[in-house]
Write a protein that holds these residues in place. Structure first.
Motif, PDB file in Angstrom:
ATOM      1  N   ASN A  90       0.788  13.463  10.340  1.00 17.55           N
ATOM      2  CA  ASN A  90       0.006  12.246  10.124  1.00 17.55           C
ATOM      3  C   ASN A  90      -1.441  12.534   9.749  1.00 17.55           C
ATOM      4  OD1 ASN A  90       2.088  10.350  10.673  1.00 17.55           O
ATOM      5  ND2 ASN A  90       1.873  10.743  12.864  1.00 17.55           N
ATOM      6  N   PRO A  95      -1.369  12.325   4.293  1.00 11.46           N
ATOM      7  CA  PRO A  95      -2.495  11.985   3.410  1.00 11.46           C
ATOM      8  C   PRO A  95      -2.590  12.890   2.186  1.00 11.46           C
ATOM      9  CG  PRO A  95      -3.193  11.930   5.702  1.00 11.46           C
ATOM     10  CD  PRO A  95      -1.814  12.529   5.689  1.00 11.46           C
ATOM     11  N   ALA A  98       0.120  11.998  -0.413  1.00  8.35           N
ATOM     12  CA  ALA A  98      -0.181  10.743  -1.111  1.00  8.35           C
ATOM     13  C   ALA A  98      -1.043  10.989  -2.351  1.00  8.35           C
ATOM     14  CB  ALA A  98      -0.884   9.770  -0.164  1.00  8.35           C
ATOM     15  N   ARG A 159      10.368   4.874   5.547  1.00  8.85           N
ATOM     16  CA  ARG A 159       9.792   4.385   6.803  1.00  8.85           C
ATOM     17  C   ARG A 159       8.907   5.466   7.399  1.00  8.85           C
ATOM     18  NH1 ARG A 159      15.112   4.184  10.836  1.00  8.85           N
ATOM     19  NH2 ARG A 159      15.656   6.405  10.714  1.00  8.85           N
ATOM     20  N   ASN A 160       7.938   5.042   8.189  1.00  4.56           N
ATOM     21  CA  ASN A 160       7.075   5.935   8.974  1.00  4.56           C
ATOM     22  C   ASN A 160       6.342   6.971   8.138  1.00  4.56           C
ATOM     23  OD1 ASN A 160       7.881   4.710  11.469  1.00  4.56           O
ATOM     24  ND2 ASN A 160       9.786   5.875  11.388  1.00  4.56           N
ATOM     25  N   GLY A 162       3.288   6.171   6.684  1.00  4.31           N
ATOM     26  CA  GLY A 162       1.857   5.873   6.705  1.00  4.31           C
ATOM     27  C   GLY A 162       1.390   5.277   5.387  1.00  4.31           C
ATOM     28  N   GLU A 163       0.096   5.123   5.270  1.00  5.60           N
ATOM     29  CA  GLU A 163      -0.495   4.478   4.106  1.00  5.60           C
ATOM     30  C   GLU A 163      -0.231   5.284   2.825  1.00  5.60           C
ATOM     31  OE1 GLU A 163      -4.827   2.640   2.704  1.00  5.60           O
ATOM     32  OE2 GLU A 163      -4.669   3.871   4.508  1.00  5.60           O
ATOM     33  N   ASN A 164       0.265   4.603   1.807  1.00  7.98           N
ATOM     34  CA  ASN A 164       0.467   5.163   0.456  1.00  7.98           C
ATOM     35  C   ASN A 164       1.556   6.233   0.383  1.00  7.98           C
ATOM     36  OD1 ASN A 164      -1.699   3.578  -0.574  1.00  7.98           O
ATOM     37  ND2 ASN A 164      -3.153   5.120   0.190  1.00  7.98           N
ATOM     38  N   GLU A 166       5.087   5.583   1.536  1.00  6.74           N
ATOM     39  CA  GLU A 166       6.297   4.961   2.025  1.00  6.74           C
ATOM     40  C   GLU A 166       6.906   4.141   0.901  1.00  6.74           C
ATOM     41  OE1 GLU A 166       6.214   3.625   6.160  1.00  6.74           O
ATOM     42  OE2 GLU A 166       7.182   1.771   5.470  1.00  6.74           O
ATOM     43  N   SER A 201      11.869   9.435   8.754  1.00  2.00           N
ATOM     44  CA  SER A 201      11.245   8.787   7.599  1.00  2.00           C
ATOM     45  C   SER A 201      12.267   8.236   6.601  1.00  2.00           C
ATOM     46  CB  SER A 201      10.298   9.760   6.881  1.00  2.00           C
ATOM     47  OG  SER A 201      11.016  10.822   6.296  1.00  2.00           O
TER      48      SER A 201
END
Length: 431
Positions: A90, A95, A98, A159-160, A162-164, A166, A201
């Protein structure tokens, strides 16, 4: 070299079984049409007309297969090593991945990864990309240009993430089909592999659709399994119907001899038997497992059961691409497991670590990972002359110390995949 029929002369060493190696000082490793014709103490007359590459006293060993590595994570290797798996994912991994929505970033990052992998001891690799179709195709383009043999996966996660990071379930499956259509018959040495990131995920609905795609298109599969206690507990909550974590994949038909499952540290008797019975490959990633505080996989147990096992650097959980470091770490952590966890499982030997790095993981690609007759001719030529010692060493002793001292003075001088010599020079790769 324009032909893939030739002879390498040097100090040859390769496994004849997981526990045994064959060493031939001043031996001849013969390649005919990209396939090994065997290793000989004296060159047979029938091969006398082949081009001879005299490597002097350098070591000649089989090429090495890294069967679990994350290409997009190469950009942040060495960072976040004080975190456990889920926090690390995470904080750093998701990040970073992404960012691969930006093709220009993917171009820069994958150029570095592919160039470095080409110059590493790895001849074949099973590689995770990201969920982004364009970036994954760019990664495949760059790996194709290296000449290495690779499987590359567009990651799926609905799923799961996080931002950008999924996907919509239906879109994830549709993008996977689009990607597979784009890359069909596009490469000689690079192939797609279905890649559900891991059960936390990927929903059951998406897992079922990916299984359908794999079955329809006869594709291999890669994912993660039983890496961390928190992860295993999470899977029990997400899939209460499953008999074990592995069943969350097998329920959809995703285990088997064309599947690689990374880690398998906490596989209980039920899960271990499921992996053995299906012929699923276990990718042992010792450096990553230590640095992310995950644990130590019972590799001795898996070998004793005759399971398919290979090694993975698992960058960036593992900090570098060296399969020699991976071998040394596999031996080291097995000693800790024997001492601290289960004295009934003896530590691995260096001979067994060499097997895992070569024939063990190589068999996922077919008849790969040995210099014995009939294997695809993947080979490394190693110069250990700068690793100084006053002692007279035999071939195996030289290779054994190379595993531990490669970075001190070792040098990879030649590298072959299916008889093709790989360019080890430093330059950018086409995108």
């Amino acid at each position: 070299m324009d032909t893939n029929s030739f002879v390498l002369k040097g100090s040859v060493c390769y496994n004849t079984s997981p526990q045994e190696v064959r060493c031939v000082e001043g031996g001849y490793a013969v390649c005919v049409d990209g396939v090994s014709a065997g290793v000989f103490e004296q060159l047979p007359e029938r091969f006398a007309a082949l081009p001879l590459v005299d490597c002097g006293d350098q070591l000649i060993v089989p090429g090495m297969s890294d069967i679990h590595i994350h290409a997009p994570q190469y950009a942040f290797r060495g960072l976040g090593m004080d975190l456990e798996l889920l926090d690390w994912l995470n904080t750093h991994t998701f990040p970073e991945e992404a960012r691969y929505a930006d093709p220009s970033y993917a171009e820069r990052a994958y150029d570095i990864f592919a160039s470095d992998l080409r110059r590493s001891p790895t001849t074949r690799a099973v590689v995770f990309g990201t969920m982004h179709v364009e970036a994954t195709e760019l990664l495949m383009d760059k790996l194709e240009a290296t000449g290495l043999a690779t499987y590359v996966g567009k990651v799926n996660m609905d799923r799961n993430g996080g931002e950008n990071l999924e996907e919509d379930t239906a879109q994830s499956a549709a993008d996977t089909r689009r990607w597979l259509s784009d890359v069909a018959d596009r490469y000689d040495h690079t192939a797609p592999i279905i890649t559900p990131r891991f059960t936390p995920s990927v929903t059951d609905e998406l897992m079922a659709q990916l299984a359908d795609i794999a079955r329809e298109q006869h594709l291999p599969v890669q994912s993660h399994l039983s890496e961390n206690p928190s992860e295993c507990g999470w899977v029990k909550e997400l899939c209460p119907w499953s008999s074990c974590y592995g069943d969350a994949y097998d329920h959809f038909g995703l285990l088997g001899p064309r599947t690689v499952m990374a880690h398998c540290i906490y596989s209980d008797e039920t899960e271990t038997e499921l992996l053995r019975a299906t012929g699923t490959y276990v990718a042992h990633c010792p450096q990553s497992n230590a640095q992310l505080s995950s644990g130590i996989a019972p590799i001795r147990r898996y070998l004793d059961l005759g399971m398919n096992v290979g090694l993975g650097t698992d960058v960036a959980g593992g900090a570098n691409l060296s399969m020699f470091r991976c071998m040394a770490d596999a031996v080291a952590v097995s000693k800790l497991r024997w001492r601290l966890v289960d004295e009934n499982l003896p530590a691995l030997t260096t001979q067994e670590a060499l097997w895992l790095a070569t024939a063990g993981g190589g068999s996922f690609f077919g008849r790969v990972g040995s210099l014995a007759e009939g294997y695809e001719f993947d080979a490394l030529v190693l110069d250990d002359s700068k690793i100084r010692t006053p002692r007279e060493l035999g071939v195996w002793e030289r290779l054994e110390r190379y595993v531990y001292l490669a970075e001190e003075g070792g040098s990879l001088t030649r590298k072959y995949v299916s008889g093709r010599q790989i360019d080890l020079c430093i330059h950018s790769l086409p995108g």
